[in-house]
Design a protein around this motif. Structure first.
Motif, PDB file in Angstrom:
ATOM      1  N   ALA A  18      46.343   3.231  -3.628  1.00 49.06           N
ATOM      2  CA  ALA A  18      45.809   4.043  -4.728  1.00 49.06           C
ATOM      3  C   ALA A  18      44.303   4.271  -4.538  1.00 49.06           C
ATOM      4  CB  ALA A  18      46.078   3.363  -6.068  1.00 49.06           C
ATOM      5  N   LYS A  19      43.619   3.222  -4.122  1.00 45.97           N
ATOM      6  CA  LYS A  19      42.175   3.326  -3.873  1.00 45.97           C
ATOM      7  C   LYS A  19      41.898   4.311  -2.737  1.00 45.97           C
ATOM      8  CE  LYS A  19      38.268   0.170  -3.390  1.00 45.97           C
ATOM      9  NZ  LYS A  19      37.884  -1.206  -3.117  1.00 45.97           N
ATOM     10  N   ASP A  20      42.699   4.223  -1.659  1.00 46.07           N
ATOM     11  CA  ASP A  20      42.545   5.146  -0.538  1.00 46.07           C
ATOM     12  C   ASP A  20      42.806   6.583  -0.973  1.00 46.07           C
ATOM     13  OD1 ASP A  20      41.906   3.059   1.144  1.00 46.07           O
ATOM     14  OD2 ASP A  20      43.926   2.885   2.018  1.00 46.07           O
ATOM     15  N   LYS A  21      43.877   6.777  -1.765  1.00 47.37           N
ATOM     16  CA  LYS A  21      44.188   8.119  -2.253  1.00 47.37           C
ATOM     17  C   LYS A  21      43.070   8.647  -3.147  1.00 47.37           C
ATOM     18  CE  LYS A  21      49.203   8.178  -2.003  1.00 47.37           C
ATOM     19  NZ  LYS A  21      50.437   8.415  -2.729  1.00 47.37           N
ATOM     20  N   LEU A  22      42.508   7.787  -3.962  1.00 45.21           N
ATOM     21  CA  LEU A  22      41.408   8.183  -4.847  1.00 45.21           C
ATOM     22  C   LEU A  22      40.185   8.594  -4.024  1.00 45.21           C
ATOM     23  CD1 LEU A  22      40.490   8.402  -7.796  1.00 45.21           C
ATOM     24  CD2 LEU A  22      39.682   6.061  -7.629  1.00 45.21           C
ATOM     25  N   GLU A  23      39.865   7.822  -3.007  1.00 42.66           N
ATOM     26  CA  GLU A  23      38.720   8.165  -2.153  1.00 42.66           C
ATOM     27  C   GLU A  23      38.970   9.466  -1.392  1.00 42.66           C
ATOM     28  OE1 GLU A  23      36.492   5.503  -0.035  1.00 42.66           O
ATOM     29  OE2 GLU A  23      36.552   3.945  -1.561  1.00 42.66           O
ATOM     30  N   GLU A  24      40.206   9.623  -0.937  1.00 45.06           N
ATOM     31  CA  GLU A  24      40.557  10.858  -0.241  1.00 45.06           C
ATOM     32  C   GLU A  24      40.432  12.060  -1.187  1.00 45.06           C
ATOM     33  OE1 GLU A  24      44.579  12.550   1.797  1.00 45.06           O
ATOM     34  OE2 GLU A  24      44.099  10.443   2.198  1.00 45.06           O
ATOM     35  N   ALA A  25      40.877  11.880  -2.427  1.00 42.48           N
ATOM     36  CA  ALA A  25      40.766  12.960  -3.412  1.00 42.48           C
ATOM     37  C   ALA A  25      39.300  13.272  -3.708  1.00 42.48           C
ATOM     38  CB  ALA A  25      41.494  12.570  -4.698  1.00 42.48           C
ATOM     39  N   LYS A  26      38.457  12.245  -3.775  1.00 41.78           N
ATOM     40  CA  LYS A  26      37.021  12.456  -3.998  1.00 41.78           C
ATOM     41  C   LYS A  26      36.404  13.239  -2.843  1.00 41.78           C
ATOM     42  CE  LYS A  26      35.892   8.490  -6.937  1.00 41.78           C
ATOM     43  NZ  LYS A  26      35.116   7.244  -7.033  1.00 41.78           N
ATOM     44  N   LYS A  27      36.815  12.898  -1.611  1.00 43.00           N
ATOM     45  CA  LYS A  27      36.305  13.613  -0.435  1.00 43.00           C
ATOM     46  C   LYS A  27      36.739  15.081  -0.477  1.00 43.00           C
ATOM     47  CE  LYS A  27      36.031   9.696   2.742  1.00 43.00           C
ATOM     48  NZ  LYS A  27      36.594   9.093   3.969  1.00 43.00           N
ATOM     49  N   ARG A  28      38.021  15.313  -0.808  1.00 37.57           N
ATOM     50  CA  ARG A  28      38.510  16.694  -0.905  1.00 37.57           C
ATOM     51  C   ARG A  28      37.756  17.458  -1.986  1.00 37.57           C
ATOM     52  NH1 ARG A  28      44.445  14.979  -0.625  1.00 37.57           N
ATOM     53  NH2 ARG A  28      44.044  14.802  -2.846  1.00 37.57           N
ATOM     54  N   LYS A  29      37.514  16.786  -3.107  1.00 35.78           N
ATOM     55  CA  LYS A  29      36.773  17.416  -4.206  1.00 35.78           C
ATOM     56  C   LYS A  29      35.357  17.764  -3.755  1.00 35.78           C
ATOM     57  CE  LYS A  29      35.140  16.636  -8.913  1.00 35.78           C
ATOM     58  NZ  LYS A  29      35.005  15.661 -10.001  1.00 35.78           N
ATOM     59  N   GLY A  30      34.706  16.837  -3.053  1.00 39.45           N
ATOM     60  CA  GLY A  30      33.354  17.096  -2.537  1.00 39.45           C
ATOM     61  C   GLY A  30      33.336  18.265  -1.566  1.00 39.45           C
ATOM     62  N   LYS A  31      34.331  18.293  -0.656  1.00 39.24           N
ATOM     63  CA  LYS A  31      34.420  19.399   0.294  1.00 39.24           C
ATOM     64  C   LYS A  31      34.644  20.720  -0.442  1.00 39.24           C
ATOM     65  CE  LYS A  31      36.160  16.919   4.344  1.00 39.24           C
ATOM     66  NZ  LYS A  31      37.309  16.733   5.252  1.00 39.24           N
ATOM     67  N   ARG A  32      35.527  20.693  -1.443  1.00 43.95           N
ATOM     68  CA  ARG A  32      35.830  21.909  -2.199  1.00 43.95           C
ATOM     69  C   ARG A  32      34.600  22.383  -2.975  1.00 43.95           C
ATOM     70  NH1 ARG A  32      36.949  26.596  -2.511  1.00 43.95           N
ATOM     71  NH2 ARG A  32      37.756  27.371  -4.470  1.00 43.95           N
ATOM     72  N   LEU A  33      33.852  21.465  -3.553  1.00 42.63           N
ATOM     73  CA  LEU A  33      32.629  21.837  -4.264  1.00 42.63           C
ATOM     74  C   LEU A  33      31.607  22.449  -3.315  1.00 42.63           C
ATOM     75  CD1 LEU A  33      32.105  18.872  -6.769  1.00 42.63           C
ATOM     76  CD2 LEU A  33      32.648  21.240  -7.312  1.00 42.63           C
ATOM     77  N   LYS A  34      31.476  21.841  -2.127  1.00 39.94           N
ATOM     78  CA  LYS A  34      30.538  22.372  -1.130  1.00 39.94           C
ATOM     79  C   LYS A  34      30.979  23.766  -0.695  1.00 39.94           C
ATOM     80  CE  LYS A  34      28.691  19.609   1.923  1.00 39.94           C
ATOM     81  NZ  LYS A  34      28.488  18.746   3.110  1.00 39.94           N
ATOM     82  N   GLN A  35      32.284  23.940  -0.468  1.00 38.61           N
ATOM     83  CA  GLN A  35      32.811  25.237  -0.063  1.00 38.61           C
ATOM     84  C   GLN A  35      32.597  26.270  -1.174  1.00 38.61           C
ATOM     85  OE1 GLN A  35      36.997  25.196   0.730  1.00 38.61           O
ATOM     86  NE2 GLN A  35      37.036  27.280   1.537  1.00 38.61           N
ATOM     87  N   ALA A  36      32.838  25.874  -2.418  1.00 39.42           N
ATOM     88  CA  ALA A  36      32.644  26.794  -3.546  1.00 39.42           C
ATOM     89  C   ALA A  36      31.174  27.184  -3.671  1.00 39.42           C
ATOM     90  CB  ALA A  36      33.131  26.149  -4.839  1.00 39.42           C
ATOM     91  N   LYS A  37      30.281  26.226  -3.454  1.00 38.88           N
ATOM     92  CA  LYS A  37      28.851  26.519  -3.519  1.00 38.88           C
ATOM     93  C   LYS A  37      28.456  27.506  -2.434  1.00 38.88           C
ATOM     94  CE  LYS A  37      24.363  24.228  -3.521  1.00 38.88           C
ATOM     95  NZ  LYS A  37      23.646  22.953  -3.419  1.00 38.88           N
ATOM     96  N   GLU A  38      28.951  27.306  -1.215  1.00 40.44           N
ATOM     97  CA  GLU A  38      28.649  28.220  -0.108  1.00 40.44           C
ATOM     98  C   GLU A  38      29.197  29.614  -0.394  1.00 40.44           C
ATOM     99  OE1 GLU A  38      30.273  26.287   3.321  1.00 40.44           O
ATOM    100  OE2 GLU A  38      28.647  24.811   3.421  1.00 40.44           O
ATOM    101  N   GLU A  39      30.402  29.687  -0.952  1.00 40.90           N
ATOM    102  CA  GLU A  39      30.986  30.983  -1.300  1.00 40.90           C
ATOM    103  C   GLU A  39      30.160  31.676  -2.375  1.00 40.90           C
ATOM    104  OE1 GLU A  39      35.021  30.227  -2.406  1.00 40.90           O
ATOM    105  OE2 GLU A  39      35.660  29.794  -0.356  1.00 40.90           O
ATOM    106  N   ALA A  40      29.697  30.901  -3.359  1.00 38.38           N
ATOM    107  CA  ALA A  40      28.882  31.470  -4.434  1.00 38.38           C
ATOM    108  C   ALA A  40      27.551  31.992  -3.893  1.00 38.38           C
ATOM    109  CB  ALA A  40      28.642  30.428  -5.524  1.00 38.38           C
ATOM    110  N   ILE A  41      26.939  31.237  -2.999  1.00 36.83           N
ATOM    111  CA  ILE A  41      25.672  31.677  -2.403  1.00 36.83           C
ATOM    112  C   ILE A  41      25.880  32.955  -1.603  1.00 36.83           C
ATOM    113  CG2 ILE A  41      23.947  31.079  -0.661  1.00 36.83           C
ATOM    114  CD1 ILE A  41      24.087  28.191  -1.685  1.00 36.83           C
ATOM    115  N   ALA A  42      26.976  33.013  -0.840  1.00 32.06           N
ATOM    116  CA  ALA A  42      27.265  34.213  -0.059  1.00 32.06           C
ATOM    117  C   ALA A  42      27.498  35.408  -0.980  1.00 32.06           C
ATOM    118  CB  ALA A  42      28.491  33.983   0.833  1.00 32.06           C
ATOM    119  N   GLU A  43      28.215  35.189  -2.066  1.00 35.28           N
ATOM    120  CA  GLU A  43      28.474  36.268  -3.019  1.00 35.28           C
ATOM    121  C   GLU A  43      27.187  36.728  -3.698  1.00 35.28           C
ATOM    122  OE1 GLU A  43      31.252  37.016  -6.962  1.00 35.28           O
ATOM    123  OE2 GLU A  43      31.753  35.389  -5.581  1.00 35.28           O
ATOM    124  N   ILE A  44      26.325  35.794  -4.049  1.00 39.33           N
ATOM    125  CA  ILE A  44      25.036  36.132  -4.661  1.00 39.33           C
ATOM    126  C   ILE A  44      24.188  36.939  -3.695  1.00 39.33           C
ATOM    127  CG2 ILE A  44      22.834  35.131  -5.419  1.00 39.33           C
ATOM    128  CD1 ILE A  44      24.498  32.857  -6.693  1.00 39.33           C
TER     129      ILE A  44
END
Length: 118
Positions: A18-44
């Motif tokens: 469960a701890k591993d899955k939680l950390e993996e989910a946090k990493k995916r969330k961080g990657k997704r946030l970074k990707q969303a930020k890059e997409e937003a900057i490109a759109e701006i």
């Protein structure tokens, strides 16, 4: 007792998974946030580029080219300076003569308010 230790081991392994899955989910969330930020900057940036292009086009339509406008103003200024200089040279001597005539033409007269007493 062995069944209890096996149960505890299973609980610890489940907790670790469960701890591993939680950390993996946090990493995916961080990657997704970074990707969303890059997409937003490109759109701006894309939107900003569109607006600047639109602004420049409207500015050119309304005011004309700024380069042409400044060269036109420079040409008009040079023409006016040439005209004023030629008028100055042409009229300088006659104006100096006229001014000197006015300065040196002295007519001594008595002021009309002066009371004549004898």
């Amino acid at each position: 007792m062995t069944s209890q230790s096996q149960g505890i081991q299973q609980l610890l392994q489940a907790e670790k998974r469960a701890k591993d899955k939680l950390e993996e989910a946090k990493k995916r969330k961080g990657k997704r946030l970074k990707q969303a930020k890059e997409e937003a900057i490109a759109e701006i940036n894309h939107y900003r580029l569109q607006r600047e292009t639109n602004f420049r086009q409207k500015q050119t339509n309304i005011m004309g080219s700024q380069g042409n406008l400044s060269t036109k103003i420079d040409e008009e200024t040079a023409t006016k300076i040439r005209d004023l200089t030629s008028h100055y040279c042409k009229n300088m001597e006659s104006m100096m003569g006229h001014l000197l005539d006015k300065v040196f033409d002295i007519n001594p007269e008595i002021h009309p308010n002066y009371a004549y007493t004898i």
